[in-house]
Scaffold this motif. Structure first.
Motif, PDB file in Angstrom:
ATOM      1  N   GLU A 146       0.713  -1.194  -0.094  1.00  0.00           N
ATOM      2  CA  GLU A 146       0.274   0.243   0.022  1.00  0.00           C
ATOM      3  C   GLU A 146       0.613   1.251   0.088  1.00  0.00           C
ATOM      4  OE1 GLU A 146      -3.515  -0.053   3.548  1.00  0.00           O
ATOM      5  OE2 GLU A 146      -3.609  -1.815   2.462  1.00  0.00           O
ATOM      6  N   LEU A 147       1.216   2.381  -0.656  1.00  0.00           N
ATOM      7  CA  LEU A 147       0.551   3.485  -0.779  1.00  0.00           C
ATOM      8  C   LEU A 147       0.844   4.221   1.012  1.00  0.00           C
ATOM      9  CD1 LEU A 147       3.366   5.773  -2.348  1.00  0.00           C
ATOM     10  CD2 LEU A 147       0.704   6.663  -3.268  1.00  0.00           C
ATOM     11  N   GLU A 148       1.772   4.680   1.032  1.00  0.00           N
ATOM     12  CA  GLU A 148       1.967   5.491   1.970  1.00  0.00           C
ATOM     13  C   GLU A 148       1.392   7.130   1.409  1.00  0.00           C
ATOM     14  OE1 GLU A 148       4.782   5.165   5.269  1.00  0.00           O
ATOM     15  OE2 GLU A 148       4.609   3.486   5.775  1.00  0.00           O
ATOM     16  N   GLU A 149       0.587   7.924   2.432  1.00  0.00           N
ATOM     17  CA  GLU A 149       0.377   8.955   2.483  1.00  0.00           C
ATOM     18  C   GLU A 149       1.323   9.932   1.529  1.00  0.00           C
ATOM     19  OE1 GLU A 149      -1.784  13.002   4.074  1.00  0.00           O
ATOM     20  OE2 GLU A 149      -1.615  11.522   5.451  1.00  0.00           O
ATOM     21  N   GLU A 150       1.493   9.864   0.459  1.00  0.00           N
ATOM     22  CA  GLU A 150       2.611  10.648   0.189  1.00  0.00           C
ATOM     23  C   GLU A 150       3.110  12.230   0.390  1.00  0.00           C
ATOM     24  OE1 GLU A 150       3.809  11.220  -4.753  1.00  0.00           O
ATOM     25  OE2 GLU A 150       2.031  10.704  -4.471  1.00  0.00           O
ATOM     26  N   PRO A 151       3.868  12.215   0.764  1.00  0.00           N
ATOM     27  CA  PRO A 151       4.198  13.236   1.711  1.00  0.00           C
ATOM     28  C   PRO A 151       4.284  14.807   0.934  1.00  0.00           C
ATOM     29  CG  PRO A 151       6.482  12.702   1.153  1.00  0.00           C
ATOM     30  CD  PRO A 151       5.014  11.944   0.774  1.00  0.00           C
ATOM     31  N   SER A 152       3.767  15.879   1.281  1.00  0.00           N
ATOM     32  CA  SER A 152       3.793  16.879   0.948  1.00  0.00           C
ATOM     33  C   SER A 152       5.204  17.632   0.386  1.00  0.00           C
ATOM     34  CB  SER A 152       3.435  18.388   1.661  1.00  0.00           C
ATOM     35  OG  SER A 152       3.819  18.352   2.998  1.00  0.00           O
ATOM     36  N   PHE A 153       5.564  18.670   0.078  1.00  0.00           N
ATOM     37  CA  PHE A 153       7.299  18.765  -0.328  1.00  0.00           C
ATOM     38  C   PHE A 153       7.532  19.501   1.379  1.00  0.00           C
ATOM     39  CE2 PHE A 153      10.055  22.749  -1.039  1.00  0.00           C
ATOM     40  CZ  PHE A 153      11.450  21.343  -2.401  1.00  0.00           C
ATOM     41  N   GLU A 154       7.266  20.226   1.977  1.00  0.00           N
ATOM     42  CA  GLU A 154       7.047  20.702   3.388  1.00  0.00           C
ATOM     43  C   GLU A 154       7.701  19.683   4.309  1.00  0.00           C
ATOM     44  OE1 GLU A 154       4.661  23.275   5.172  1.00  0.00           O
ATOM     45  OE2 GLU A 154       5.812  25.452   4.143  1.00  0.00           O
ATOM     46  N   HIS A 155       6.598  17.886   4.106  1.00  0.00           N
ATOM     47  CA  HIS A 155       6.977  17.318   5.092  1.00  0.00           C
ATOM     48  C   HIS A 155       8.133  16.404   4.483  1.00  0.00           C
ATOM     49  CE1 HIS A 155       5.694  13.918   7.331  1.00  0.00           C
ATOM     50  NE2 HIS A 155       6.184  13.391   6.226  1.00  0.00           N
ATOM     51  N   ALA A 156       7.860  16.371   3.358  1.00  0.00           N
ATOM     52  CA  ALA A 156       9.926  15.272   2.429  1.00  0.00           C
ATOM     53  C   ALA A 156      10.499  16.427   3.034  1.00  0.00           C
ATOM     54  CB  ALA A 156       9.800  15.555   1.208  1.00  0.00           C
ATOM     55  N   MET A 157      10.464  17.562   3.998  1.00  0.00           N
ATOM     56  CA  MET A 157      11.854  18.616   3.803  1.00  0.00           C
ATOM     57  C   MET A 157      12.293  18.061   5.189  1.00  0.00           C
ATOM     58  SD  MET A 157      12.073  22.654   2.057  1.00  0.00           S
ATOM     59  CE  MET A 157      10.594  23.230   2.607  1.00  0.00           C
ATOM     60  N   GLU A 158      11.025  18.544   6.180  1.00  0.00           N
ATOM     61  CA  GLU A 158      10.679  17.718   7.493  1.00  0.00           C
ATOM     62  C   GLU A 158      11.407  16.176   7.581  1.00  0.00           C
ATOM     63  OE1 GLU A 158       6.638  20.037   9.027  1.00  0.00           O
ATOM     64  OE2 GLU A 158       6.274  17.803   8.437  1.00  0.00           O
ATOM     65  N   GLU A 159      10.714  15.566   7.023  1.00  0.00           N
ATOM     66  CA  GLU A 159      11.649  14.174   7.276  1.00  0.00           C
ATOM     67  C   GLU A 159      13.199  14.256   6.931  1.00  0.00           C
ATOM     68  OE1 GLU A 159      10.275  10.478   4.870  1.00  0.00           O
ATOM     69  OE2 GLU A 159       9.289  10.638   6.421  1.00  0.00           O
TER      70      GLU A 159
END
Length: 379
Positions: A297-310
């Motif tokens: 299952e594809l987990e929720e695709e991160p937003s641009f901001e969430h990708a930077m946070e991660e």
């Protein structure tokens, strides 16, 4: 291209009282069908990614307890791995429970290309091992490590825990000393977290979990962060210490934005910027693979901001911290543009070092890492 492979074995002899990982005891009758499905996935999906990206840099077989598999089934898994990925894997790790291995098992692992072992010891004190639900004794843990060394393994890691029920500083000091005496190359030390749904969580609700006080647990943390470097184990990540050159390459890939393919039930993958999770249920996984059904299952695709946070959270776990260049290359943004004020504030609190290369946690920052991580949340 650099990438890694994680293979999940969801079986164990006994569920540890603190464990919330997707692992199951008492399902030995499912092992053969599971291994058959796993080998099928390894050979098909694994080979597909090898053809796409080349030979993986690292492979890690975790669990559960991979060595809960009978020797014959482990041989099948290793043969499938060799068929799909070849024999030139730079780092190939298998997690071991000291109560499930012997000299013959180590010979099978070595013949299958495994060159690194990670032992889930947790403590060398028998009383503590019994309290947390481990199936081995301290003496058995020592014997397992020695047998592995006699079999030729020269890259061995041991997991230890602190903050256990009934544990004191003297217990931790003894475990660290015992681990060092064994001549191992890597030590991971984790503070106990009481997770929802575990036996410990139920005991805590009933008031039957005698945990150390915050001051006692802090003294254990302070001891390990001071003592391990003195013994030659340098900290390279929040919970991981290694002799020079023996840092876990596979685990480092998780913190440095390297893609990895997860195979098996409950395995997670990080592929082309997206995260996937396989079904957790053993039977659903087995049937799904057999019938050619989708088990990811594809987990929720991160937003641009969430990708930077991660990216920031994971990099900050390491001694190197966040690289300005790596951040710029991935997001086409300057680190100061996004996190300049955050870095200045944390530096002022003594939690962060900021320089031309980027930023990294201080020793104080590692100790209070959650406070620092929270400041890197953008929304």
């Amino acid at each position: 291209m650099q990438w890694g492979v994680y293979i999940h074995i969801p079986f164990c002899r006994q569920k540890c009282f603190y464990c919330d990982f997707p692992s199951f005891a008492g399902k030995e009758n499912r092992m053969e069908a599971y291994v058959e499905a796993l080998c099928q996935q390894v050979k098909i999906q694994g080979l597909s990614y090898r053809q796409k990206w080349g030979i993986p840099a690292t492979i890690y077989i975790g669990g559960g307890t991979p060595t809960a598999l009978p020797q014959a089934l482990m041989e099948k898994v290793l043969a499938a791995v060799t068929e799909a990925f070849g024999t030139e894997i730079g780092e190939f790790t298998v997690e071991c429970n000291p109560g499930t291995v012997d000299g013959d098992y180590f010979k099978i692992l070595q013949a299958g290309g495994v060159n690194r072992l990670s032992f889930g010891v947790q403590s060398f004190q028998d009383a503590l091992l019994k309290k947390i639900g481990r199936i081995h004794s301290g003496a058995e843990a020592c014997e397992a490590v020695k047998l592995a060394q006699q079999a030729g393994f020269v890259n061995i890691s041991v997991d230890l825990m602190y903050g256990l029920p009934g544990q004191n500083l003297t217990d931790l000091q003894a475990s660290v000393a015992q681990a060092d005496t064994l001549g191992i190359q890597h030590i991971s030390i984790y503070g106990l977290q009481v997770e929802e749904g575990t036996a410990f969580a139920r005991m805590e609700e009933m008031g039957k979990l005698p945990l150390p006080t915050e001051d006692e647990a802090e003294a254990m943390y302070d001891y390990m962060t001071k003592q391990l470097p003195q013994l030659g184990y340098q900290r390279y990540e929040v919970s991981n210490f290694a002799k020079a050159g023996f840092e876990s390459r596979h685990n480092r890939s998780y913190w440095h934005d390297v893609p990895y393919l997860g195979l098996g039930a409950a395995a997670h993958s990080y592929l082309e910027g997206k995260r996937y999770a396989a079904v957790t249920d053993i039977e659903a996984y087995t049937v799904g693979i057999k019938n050619g059904q989708e088990i990811w299952e594809l987990e929720e695709e991160p937003s641009f901001e969430h990708a930077m946070e991660e990216f920031a959270f994971l990099a900050l776990r390491t001694a190197e911290g966040i690289s300005r260049k790596a951040f710029r290359d991935k997001f086409q943004r300057e680190l100061d543009e996004v996190y300049g004020q955050v870095m200045a504030d944390l530096r002022g609190q003594g939690l962060l070092v900021v320089d031309q290369a980027g930023c990294r946690l201080t020793e104080k920052g590692f100790k209070y890492g959650n406070l620092a991580f929270a400041e890197f949340i953008l929304s």
